[in-house]
Design an enzyme around this catalytic site. Sequence first.
Site, PDB file in Angstrom:
ATOM      1  N   ASP A  24       0.817  -1.218   0.000  1.00 46.26           N
ATOM      2  CA  ASP A  24       0.000   0.000   0.000  1.00 46.26           C
ATOM      3  C   ASP A  24       0.852   1.270   0.000  1.00 46.26           C
ATOM      4  OD1 ASP A  24      -2.255  -1.576  -0.021  1.00 46.26           O
ATOM      5  OD2 ASP A  24      -2.547  -1.496   2.150  1.00 46.26           O
ATOM      6  N   LEU A  37       4.976  -8.505 -19.546  1.00 45.26           N
ATOM      7  CA  LEU A  37       5.613  -8.974 -20.774  1.00 45.26           C
ATOM      8  C   LEU A  37       5.847  -7.866 -21.800  1.00 45.26           C
ATOM      9  CD1 LEU A  37       3.884 -12.443 -21.310  1.00 45.26           C
ATOM     10  CD2 LEU A  37       5.892 -11.842 -19.960  1.00 45.26           C
ATOM     11  N   HIS A 121      17.517  -3.247 -14.006  1.00 46.80           N
ATOM     12  CA  HIS A 121      16.393  -2.914 -13.120  1.00 46.80           C
ATOM     13  C   HIS A 121      16.660  -3.327 -11.680  1.00 46.80           C
ATOM     14  CE1 HIS A 121      15.293  -7.158 -13.934  1.00 46.80           C
ATOM     15  NE2 HIS A 121      14.722  -7.091 -12.764  1.00 46.80           N
ATOM     16  N   ASP A 196      11.121 -16.720  -8.111  1.00 51.09           N
ATOM     17  CA  ASP A 196      10.802 -15.739  -9.153  1.00 51.09           C
ATOM     18  C   ASP A 196      10.364 -16.477 -10.420  1.00 51.09           C
ATOM     19  OD1 ASP A 196      10.616 -13.453 -10.728  1.00 51.09           O
ATOM     20  OD2 ASP A 196      12.772 -13.390 -11.145  1.00 51.09           O
TER      21      ASP A 196
END
Length: 472
Positions: A24, A37, A121, A196
Amino acid sequence: MAKVFNDPIHGHIELHPLLVKIIDTPQFQRLRNIKQLGGGYFVFPGASHNRFEHSIGVGYLAGELAKALKVKQPELDISDRDVLCVQIAGLCHDLGHGPFSHLFDGMFNPEADPPTKDWKHEDASLEMFDHLVVANSLAQEMERYGLIFPTDLKFIKEMIKPLKSDEAEWPYEGRDENKSFLYEIVSNKQNGIDVDKFDYFARDCHHLGIRNNFDHQRFIMFARVCDVNGRKHICSRDKEVANLYDMFHTRNSLHRRAYQHRVSKSVEIMIKDALLKADQYILTKGSGGTMLCLSKAKTDMEAYTKLTDQVTEKILHPCSSSNEPTPPPLEEAREILERIMSRDLYQFVGETKLNVEDQEEIKKMKDSLENELVKVISKDNFETTVVTLDYGMKNKDPINTTYFYTKANPTEAFKIPREQVSKLLPVCFAEKILRVYCKNSASLRDAKFCFQTWCQENDFLTEVTLYSVRWQ
């Protein structure tokens, strides 16, 4: 208070109150607007899922694996604090993704900001996690749930971006060497078997309409920790070796059929070109009121928080308070995006499998092809790209770095030679494919002829030559 989420992949899952606090926040909620994707949604209409739900799934599975090991092996001394840290790492591992996921760090950034071409990233995930904690004053909340500062924050970040290290000296600070197996749950640099992948295999297959042959619940059930040369590793039952090969085959199949789909790549090249043209004209406000362009927003997490897939809407529908004309590069970016919307895509010219792995050799071949193409069409009218299909460890067999145990001796880890698994296993675990796209349909015929000629002169097979071979 814990919350229950109804997830289409894992069913009803209960998450710790601290995880809910993290979810949140604006920094986590931005993941709702980043497609899992990238350009794949323009080819597979079901692939509308985002990094938001994937991250929740990884946080859940990370906790499930950690808790399963804790119950099965109390001697590992896995604490509730350890489990919570692992869950947070799983939840936050993708915080740093930019617009259209891997398109931003893999395609756009190297061209837009060459000095930072190696930026990934994961680097932004670490910065964004720090920013999330500070901006939402979560430090006190984390301590209230038993986390210890700064040790546990260091541990969480080490799990988000673990090191590739086989050195004798222990490289981490968050946990001692006797908890080394915890670093293999979220992002496993040992062999690539981690939660993952468990989530994105199941989730991506579900949304793509592709069958998933790997059962991650079975893996978690049979996972055990064994000592290997003084380090503890997560090991699998010996009978599961074929299932693990199936997992890596699933990964390769997803890349071949979806992630590296020739039309998906065409769309992503177009989005990348649009972002490059709009780079200096789409500004985002960062800390202290600084205005940053698209390629520099990653240096300021306040600005980066506002950067999502919605950047394309800013290009398509710019808000201008003045009567000034739209800058030509921004107009060109809009035209490219409009071509995507009307399905006027860059045309696929052809592809050929490369018979070399050395990056320098691949670059020479790519340069050679481009030198021939520029003789018939302008450099701005084509793009060459190299696609890699592998099992996750370049040309290595990932099972060679995976440990197993037997039912009779569950404490002793060992490797299984491939000849004892099956004679039908792949011999090669990676291949490189050189592709060409034409940006202007008027040049397509010339581009195809040039590409086929180059392939013939360099003894490469193309779809045309393969077709003729089949019918000889």
